[in-house]
Design a protein around this motif. Structure first.
Motif, PDB file in Angstrom:
ATOM      1  N   ARG A  48     -59.223 -13.824 -82.271  1.00 58.12           N
ATOM      2  CA  ARG A  48     -60.199 -12.985 -81.531  1.00 58.12           C
ATOM      3  C   ARG A  48     -59.429 -11.769 -80.734  1.00 58.12           C
ATOM      4  N   ALA A  49     -60.048 -10.564 -81.230  1.00 60.09           N
ATOM      5  CA  ALA A  49     -59.190  -9.333 -80.773  1.00 60.09           C
ATOM      6  C   ALA A  49     -60.355  -8.443 -80.008  1.00 60.09           C
ATOM      7  N   ILE A  50     -59.885  -7.960 -78.827  1.00 61.10           N
ATOM      8  CA  ILE A  50     -60.838  -7.298 -78.124  1.00 61.10           C
ATOM      9  C   ILE A  50     -60.178  -5.805 -77.787  1.00 61.10           C
ATOM     10  N   THR A  51     -60.778  -4.754 -77.935  1.00 62.25           N
ATOM     11  CA  THR A  51     -60.350  -3.564 -77.529  1.00 62.25           C
ATOM     12  C   THR A  51     -60.935  -3.042 -76.138  1.00 62.25           C
ATOM     13  N   VAL A  52     -60.428  -3.061 -75.016  1.00 63.95           N
ATOM     14  CA  VAL A  52     -60.564  -2.775 -73.698  1.00 63.95           C
ATOM     15  C   VAL A  52     -60.666  -1.376 -73.316  1.00 63.95           C
ATOM     16  N   LEU A  53     -61.793  -0.545 -73.252  1.00 62.30           N
ATOM     17  CA  LEU A  53     -61.737   0.864 -72.819  1.00 62.30           C
ATOM     18  C   LEU A  53     -62.040   0.893 -71.357  1.00 62.30           C
ATOM     19  N   ASN A  54     -62.341   0.089 -70.827  1.00 58.85           N
ATOM     20  CA  ASN A  54     -62.635   0.336 -69.149  1.00 58.85           C
ATOM     21  C   ASN A  54     -62.148  -0.883 -68.611  1.00 58.85           C
ATOM     22  N   THR A  55     -60.902  -0.785 -68.072  1.00 59.69           N
ATOM     23  CA  THR A  55     -60.102  -1.994 -67.195  1.00 59.69           C
ATOM     24  C   THR A  55     -61.094  -2.391 -65.983  1.00 59.69           C
ATOM     25  N   GLU A  56     -61.681  -1.346 -65.373  1.00 55.60           N
ATOM     26  CA  GLU A  56     -62.486  -1.788 -64.184  1.00 55.60           C
ATOM     27  C   GLU A  56     -63.807  -2.609 -64.539  1.00 55.60           C
ATOM     28  N   ALA A  57     -64.253  -1.995 -65.582  1.00 54.51           N
ATOM     29  CA  ALA A  57     -65.643  -2.702 -66.100  1.00 54.51           C
ATOM     30  C   ALA A  57     -65.564  -3.943 -66.786  1.00 54.51           C
ATOM     31  N   VAL A  58     -64.295  -4.275 -67.397  1.00 53.67           N
ATOM     32  CA  VAL A  58     -64.258  -5.641 -68.070  1.00 53.67           C
ATOM     33  C   VAL A  58     -63.936  -6.849 -67.314  1.00 53.67           C
ATOM     34  N   LYS A  59     -64.683  -7.767 -67.465  1.00 52.17           N
ATOM     35  CA  LYS A  59     -64.895  -8.999 -66.821  1.00 52.17           C
ATOM     36  C   LYS A  59     -63.832 -10.065 -67.418  1.00 52.17           C
ATOM     37  N   PRO A  60     -62.983 -10.547 -66.370  1.00 52.42           N
ATOM     38  CA  PRO A  60     -61.995 -11.409 -66.917  1.00 52.42           C
ATOM     39  C   PRO A  60     -62.333 -12.567 -67.697  1.00 52.42           C
ATOM     40  N   GLU A  61     -63.431 -12.988 -67.493  1.00 55.44           N
ATOM     41  CA  GLU A  61     -63.837 -14.159 -68.170  1.00 55.44           C
ATOM     42  C   GLU A  61     -63.924 -13.763 -69.645  1.00 55.44           C
ATOM     43  N   ASN A  62     -64.239 -12.531 -69.868  1.00 55.96           N
ATOM     44  CA  ASN A  62     -64.459 -11.930 -71.385  1.00 55.96           C
ATOM     45  C   ASN A  62     -62.964 -12.194 -72.159  1.00 55.96           C
ATOM     46  N   LEU A  63     -62.047 -12.162 -71.390  1.00 58.45           N
ATOM     47  CA  LEU A  63     -60.605 -12.053 -72.074  1.00 58.45           C
ATOM     48  C   LEU A  63     -60.258 -13.656 -72.166  1.00 58.45           C
ATOM     49  N   GLN A  64     -60.704 -14.481 -71.452  1.00 57.84           N
ATOM     50  CA  GLN A  64     -60.041 -15.947 -71.477  1.00 57.84           C
ATOM     51  C   GLN A  64     -60.076 -16.659 -72.826  1.00 57.84           C
ATOM     52  N   ASP A  65     -60.952 -16.319 -73.750  1.00 55.22           N
ATOM     53  CA  ASP A  65     -60.806 -16.985 -75.020  1.00 55.22           C
ATOM     54  C   ASP A  65     -60.226 -15.942 -76.250  1.00 55.22           C
ATOM     55  N   CYS A  66     -59.649 -14.719 -75.725  1.00 50.27           N
ATOM     56  CA  CYS A  66     -59.268 -13.824 -76.318  1.00 50.27           C
ATOM     57  C   CYS A  66     -57.724 -13.845 -76.568  1.00 50.27           C
ATOM     58  N   GLU A  67     -56.998 -14.100 -77.957  1.00 48.96           N
ATOM     59  CA  GLU A  67     -55.651 -14.045 -78.164  1.00 48.96           C
ATOM     60  C   GLU A  67     -55.122 -12.734 -77.975  1.00 48.96           C
ATOM     61  N   CYS A  68     -55.844 -11.741 -78.506  1.00 52.61           N
ATOM     62  CA  CYS A  68     -55.320 -10.397 -78.629  1.00 52.61           C
ATOM     63  C   CYS A  68     -56.229  -9.226 -77.701  1.00 52.61           C
ATOM     64  N   VAL A  69     -55.486  -8.486 -77.057  1.00 53.13           N
ATOM     65  CA  VAL A  69     -56.083  -7.455 -76.392  1.00 53.13           C
ATOM     66  C   VAL A  69     -55.491  -6.002 -76.899  1.00 53.13           C
ATOM     67  N   ILE A  70     -56.451  -5.330 -77.172  1.00 48.55           N
ATOM     68  CA  ILE A  70     -55.978  -3.809 -77.491  1.00 48.55           C
ATOM     69  C   ILE A  70     -56.422  -2.799 -76.444  1.00 48.55           C
ATOM     70  N   TYR A  71     -55.453  -1.985 -75.964  1.00 53.49           N
ATOM     71  CA  TYR A  71     -55.744  -1.027 -74.879  1.00 53.49           C
ATOM     72  C   TYR A  71     -55.303   0.363 -75.458  1.00 53.49           C
ATOM     73  N   PRO A  72     -56.312   1.172 -75.769  1.00 53.99           N
ATOM     74  CA  PRO A  72     -55.830   2.559 -76.146  1.00 53.99           C
ATOM     75  C   PRO A  72     -55.782   3.536 -74.981  1.00 53.99           C
ATOM     76  N   THR A  73     -54.538   4.218 -75.027  1.00 58.41           N
ATOM     77  CA  THR A  73     -54.103   5.182 -74.022  1.00 58.41           C
ATOM     78  C   THR A  73     -54.520   6.502 -74.207  1.00 58.41           C
ATOM     79  N   ASP A  74     -54.961   6.658 -75.421  1.00 56.53           N
ATOM     80  CA  ASP A  74     -55.309   8.181 -75.773  1.00 56.53           C
ATOM     81  C   ASP A  74     -54.138   9.244 -75.390  1.00 56.53           C
TER      82      ASP A  74
END
Length: 434
Positions: free
Chosen positions: A27-53
């Motif tokens: 399960r891969a999630i792209t995080v666009l706003n670290t302040e808005a993302v809820k920690p529980e949304n990442l609990q079952d996520c093996e891979c986090v992608i964070y773009p820095t632009d």
């Protein structure tokens, strides 16, 4: 629980890497706003992608963004760190690599594997080629924001990074993972923090990943995503699964293209091979049984030393092609009945290997008649189809029987380009986490 963190220099590239990881069932999630993302949304996520632009920013600002992003997502649970870079070397690769190394600590090194073989990006002799053209002769040289004027990887990165870079070439990959791992350890001991690699195929990327694991290096995968995916599938699954799983290729076709495809497979990697003396299969039950037993024993003798074992008929060599007329006359039967003896023998060889070595969880089968014989011998009522690997190459699993769930790719002997078998084997490796 997040085990893989990908810091990407742009959104589309990060998403592309996430898709590669999703294809491996993470399960891969792209995080666009670290302040808005809820920690529980990442609990079952093996891979986090964070773009820095950060691709078109100044090196100083790119460093700052990547450093802060790495610090934000770093944790003891993370197994894989990835610095997702552009596939044509644009942007602040050196500064961003420095940022991740500085944040993670002195015991990390960056493994720079810039190739994306399926997209025509390869590195040979230290130079990047795009569909066979040196990078500096492509449109990338006139990119309006981040042009790249040279094709040699090391100078591009070294001009941007404060760390020592050591390059590894195709000759360094020729002797397997243990020899490569030793060279990597020596380079790190000599002060290198960036290890840059030639790579022209998926097999090269797999080898580099295996060498990193063998060398016990803590790395930041620095690449356009393909190496990250290869390294992740080897690091995150249980180690015993990786070590025990094997692939069996059963090739009974005599089409000339199949030999070309096999040659490309054999050039790309070491395999455990056995060649069937096809004529022996037609010389009566006793000699047929003896040949079947010989081939099975030859494969089982050292299958555990190779991820892939290959059973082929000697009919791939023109001088070994059988004239079936004498056998038709001897047995007073049709051509189909004679060839059925050969197909049945290949099916029996497959069954015995699978029974004796449960580690074989994947099969590549070439030739329609051979595939039918294999399915009959393994007592499955059908193949549960899941995907198209290539045109006319299908992927699925045995529906039932004693080998239920074993994965299989079937392909016609005359189908595909010269790398078709190689691509099918690579697909099985990804699926089986080898």
């Amino acid at each position: 629980m997040t085990q893989c963190v990908v810091i990407a220099d742009d959104l589309t590239g990060g998403n592309a890497t996430g898709v590669l990881l999703r294809q491996l069932n993470y399960r891969a999630i792209t995080v666009l706003n670290t302040e808005a993302v809820k920690p529980e949304n990442l609990q079952d996520c093996e891979c986090v992608i964070y773009p820095t632009d950060s691709r078109a920013l100044s090196p100083e600002e790119a460093y700052k963004r990547v450093y802060e992003a790495t610090k934000l997502f770093a944790s003891d649970d993370v197994v894989v760190y990835s610095n997702r870079i552009d596939s044509t070397m644009r942007g602040n690769i050196g500064a961003e690599t420095d940022a991740m190394l500085d944040c993670l600590g002195e015991d990390y090194v960056a493994v720079l594997a810039p190739a994306f073989p399926s997209s025509g990006r390869v590195v040979c002799g230290g130079y990047m080629l795009v569909n066979g053209t040196p990078l500096h002769k492509t449109d990338i040289a006139i990119d309006p924001k981040t042009p790249v004027k040279i094709s040699e990887i090391a100078p591009i990165v070294s001009a941007q990074s404060k760390y020592k870079l050591t390059s590894f070439y195709l000759k360094d990959l020729m002797n397997g993972k243990h020899a490569l791992a030793k060279k990597m350890q020596e380079a790190v001991a000599d002060g290198a923090r960036i290890l840059s690699f030639d790579c022209i195929s998926q097999e090269d990327l797999d080898l580099i990943a295996d060498a990193c694991i063998t060398a016990k290096l803590k790395i930041v995968a620095t690449d356009p995503g393909v190496f990250t995916a290869a390294y992740t599938r080897k690091m995150i699954p249980p180690a015993h699964d990786r070590k025990s799983t094997r692939i069996l290729a059963v090739i009974g076709t005599v089409h000339p293209l199949a030999k070309v495809q096999l040659d490309e497979l054999f050039l790309s990697q070491r395999t455990n091979n056995a060649v069937v003396n096809t004529a022996e299969l037609l010389e009566g039950p006793e000699r047929c049984e003896a040949e079947i037993s010989r081939v099975v024993n030859e494969i089982l003798k050292q299958y555990d030393k190779f991820p892939v074992s290959v059973v082929t008929g000697d009919g791939l060599m023109p001088e070994k092609r059988i004239n079936f007329e004498p056998y038709i006359e001897r047995y007073h039967c049709s051509l189909d009945e004679v060839t059925a003896i050969i197909n049945d023998a290949f099916g029996e060889i497959t069954r015995r290997i699978l029974k004796a070595a449960p580690a074989f969880k994947g099969i590549y089968s070439s030739g329609g008649d051979i595939t039918v014989a294999v399915c009959r011998k393994v007592e499955t009522s059908g193949i549960d189809l899941n995907d198209e690997v290539l045109p006319l190459a299908a992927f699925g699993t045995f529906m039932d029987g004693p080998f239920k769930g074993v994965q299989i790719i079937t392909k016609g002997g005359s189908q595909g380009k010269s790398d078709a078998i190689l691509q099918c084997i690579a697909y099985l490796k990804r699926s089986l986490y080898i």
